[in-house]
Scaffold this motif. Structure first.
Motif: not given
Length: 148
Positions: A55-61
């Motif tokens: 989720e962090l990668q999807e939402e923040t890069g």
């Protein structure tokens, strides 16, 4: 006695970079947005920590490494279902920061975070993220915050 119940599992992570924290101006719906930490839902059969990293990668890069589980936030929905948010912190990450359709992400000083347009009970959640408490339970029909 059946001890099973329907539960929605989610996650949230406070990423720190020095004195700054990464926040998201989350679009909850067309009528509300507010400052919170990024995170999201756990998919069926997905490990909770893997869901948080995804989720962090999807939402923040950003890809976090060595996240630390610091507590939970939970409440009972009106239909009787339980809603649990696993709360993590992380201070090591890689990648290029970018926003998503979930909302704009940006760094802000931790000491001024509560002066932002934060989501409901952010002040109580910060007490879990900073490890003063390990659980934030929103009790009753009025979702009164109870720290444990």
């Amino acid at each position: 006695m059946d001890r099973k119940e329907h539960v929605t599992l989610t996650n949230m992570c406070m990423i720190t970079n020095g004195n700054n924290v990464l926040v998201q101006n989350k679009r909850v719906d067309d009528d509300f947005s507010g400052i919170t930490f990024p995170g999201g839902h756990v998919e069926p059969r997905e490990p909770v920590i893997d869901a948080m990293i995804r989720e962090l990668q999807e939402e923040t890069g950003l890809t976090v490494t060595h996240p630390k589980l610091v507590g939970i936030k939970e409440w009972m929905e009106e239909d009787g279902d339980r809603y649990i948010v696993f709360l993590y912190t992380a201070d090591t990450f890689s990648g290029d920061l970018h926003s998503s359709r979930e909302g704009e992400v940006f760094w802000t000083p931790l000491e001024t975070l509560l002066s932002e347009n934060c989501i409901w009970h952010m002040d109580s959640m910060l007490k879990v993220f900073t490890q003063e408490y390990s659980e934030l339970f929103l009790a009753g029909d009025d979702y009164i915050p109870v720290l444990k």
